[in-house]
Design an enzyme around this catalytic site. Structure first.
Site, mmCIF file in Angstrom:
data_model
loop_
_atom_site.group_PDB
_atom_site.id
_atom_site.type_symbol
_atom_site.label_atom_id
_atom_site.label_comp_id
_atom_site.label_asym_id
_atom_site.label_seq_id
_atom_site.Cartn_x
_atom_site.Cartn_y
_atom_site.Cartn_z
ATOM 1 C CD GLN A 102 38.388 42.400 33.070
ATOM 2 O OE1 GLN A 102 37.163 42.398 32.963
ATOM 3 N NE2 GLN A 102 38.993 42.316 34.235
ATOM 4 C CE1 TYR A 280 38.344 40.685 43.583
ATOM 5 C CE2 TYR A 280 40.448 39.890 44.428
ATOM 6 C CZ TYR A 280 39.255 40.554 44.620
ATOM 7 O OH TYR A 280 38.961 41.078 45.855
ATOM 8 C CG MET A 281 42.967 34.609 36.540
ATOM 9 S SD MET A 281 43.242 36.035 35.493
ATOM 10 C CE MET A 281 43.077 35.268 33.876
ATOM 11 C CG ASP A 283 35.453 37.554 37.022
ATOM 12 O OD1 ASP A 283 35.541 38.318 36.065
ATOM 13 O OD2 ASP A 283 35.874 37.837 38.163
ATOM 14 C CG HIS A 304 31.865 39.657 39.121
ATOM 15 N ND1 HIS A 304 31.476 40.049 40.372
ATOM 16 C CD2 HIS A 304 31.955 40.790 38.390
ATOM 17 C CE1 HIS A 304 31.336 41.361 40.395
ATOM 18 N NE2 HIS A 304 31.612 41.836 39.204
#
Length: 341
Positions: A102, A280-281, A283, A304
């Site tokens: 990331q 989750y994607m 952020d 997040h």
């Protein structure tokens, strides 16, 4: 020299602040000072995976870095021009490879030639995306919008021994404007049920339970079984339905069937929203959305996500707008990014 100063204890106050800040510092060539790093965590300061990620970016942009070390609560990062090169990143623990990826991938927007990293650490560990999520959701979505990478998993690594290994190639990329609001309604669910240094029947039981549950929902499961050998032992299952995912990591004493049920339930809950991106994607997409502009749809706005927006705005003149979305049997949120000139 002027520095951007960022409070690493802001909102959720995790390592994401450090990862995003260092990436964007390298991309924008703006020096940054990060204070109060992970101050609200049980073990404050930088963990080995954060140190490894920062060292990798440091090497790629010939940066000067002060205060870098495990446990450090303050660093200063002064970048120079990004200079692509191939090298090994070794966390030295089961620290998350996914979180290092990331940190590195945004640099695709600032390089003039491809480079390849081999990364050693944990591929499937708690509190971070499984490597198969990164490969089959994160990087695929980003590829559709111009961010070009190739990821190969050589071996898995689990807590506490680690020993996982991946190779990622990052190519010069130009981001496209985002327009990704609603899920495609694709009915095929792909996935991988995996074990390492454990009886392969565990993986087959996870797969069977997941298939049974998905069939009841009239979805079409295509779940592979992977059995491998490595330094560490572990198990888990990762599922993806086009641009959304669900996963669960095995634990000692947790039945294989329960692991599968948790992964399926997570996927189905995300699918119910009808939005293109799961929480989750949501952020992870923020830095790329800031560069490309446009709009994305997410199932949930997490702390997040809000934290990543806050960090990004320190480096880029961008406005994020969050709106509720309730159309075409979809219910969630949209995030719009507009760059100001």
């Amino acid at each position: 020299m002027e520095f951007i100063e960022i409070d690493g204890g802001y909102m959720e106050g995790g390592g994401q602040i450090v990862r995003t800040a260092v990436s964007l510092s390298a991309l924008t060539q703006k020096p940054v000072k990060i204070i109060n790093i992970r101050k609200n965590r049980r073990n404050p300061g930088l963990a080995p995976q954060h140190v490894a990620a920062i060292k990798a970016v440091k090497k790629l942009c010939n940066a000067e870095v002060y205060g870098l070390g495990v446990g450090s609560r303050e660093i200063t990062f002064i970048p120079s021009k990004i200079s692509p090169k191939n090298f090994l990143v070794d966390v030295g623990t089961a620290g998350s490879i996914s979180l290092i990826i990331q940190t590195i991938v945004p640099l695709a927007l600032g390089v003039d030639k491809a480079f390849t990293l081999k990364i050693r650490g944990g591929t499937d560990v708690k509190m971070s995306p499984p490597i198969d999520y990164i490969k089959n959701i994160t990087l695929k979505i980003l590829k559709n919008f111009g961010v070009m990478t190739n990821l190969k998993v050589l071996r898995r690594g689990f807590y506490p021994k680690g020993g996982g290994e991946v190779i990622i190639e990052i190519k010069p990329s130009k981001i496209k404007k985002f327009d990704l609001i609603e899920h495609s309604k694709c009915e095929v669910v792909e996935g991988i049920s995996y074990v390492q240094n454990l009886n392969e029947n565990i993986a087959r039981r996870m797969r069977k339970r997941a298939v049974d549950l998905l069939n009841k929902e009239k979805l079409l499961p295509n779940i592979k079984v992977e059995c491998s050998k490595g330094i560490s032992e572990g198990a888990g299952i990762v599922l993806w339905n086009d641009t959304i995912g669900g996963s669960c990591l095995g634990e000692r004493g947790l039945r294989a069937e329960i692991v599968a049920e948790r992964a399926v339930n997570e996927l189905l809950n995300e699918r119910k929203s009808g939005m293109a991106l799961d929480k989750y994607m949501g952020d992870q997409i923020i830095p790329y959305l800031a560069f490309g502009g446009g709009i994305v749809g997410v199932s949930e706005i997490t702390s997040h996500t809000k934290t990543n927006m806050w960090v990004v705005k320190h480096f880029l003149d961008v406005n994020f707008e969050i709106n509720s979305y309730n159309e075409n049997d979809c219910k969630g949120f949209t995030i719009t990014a507009n760059r100001t000139l």
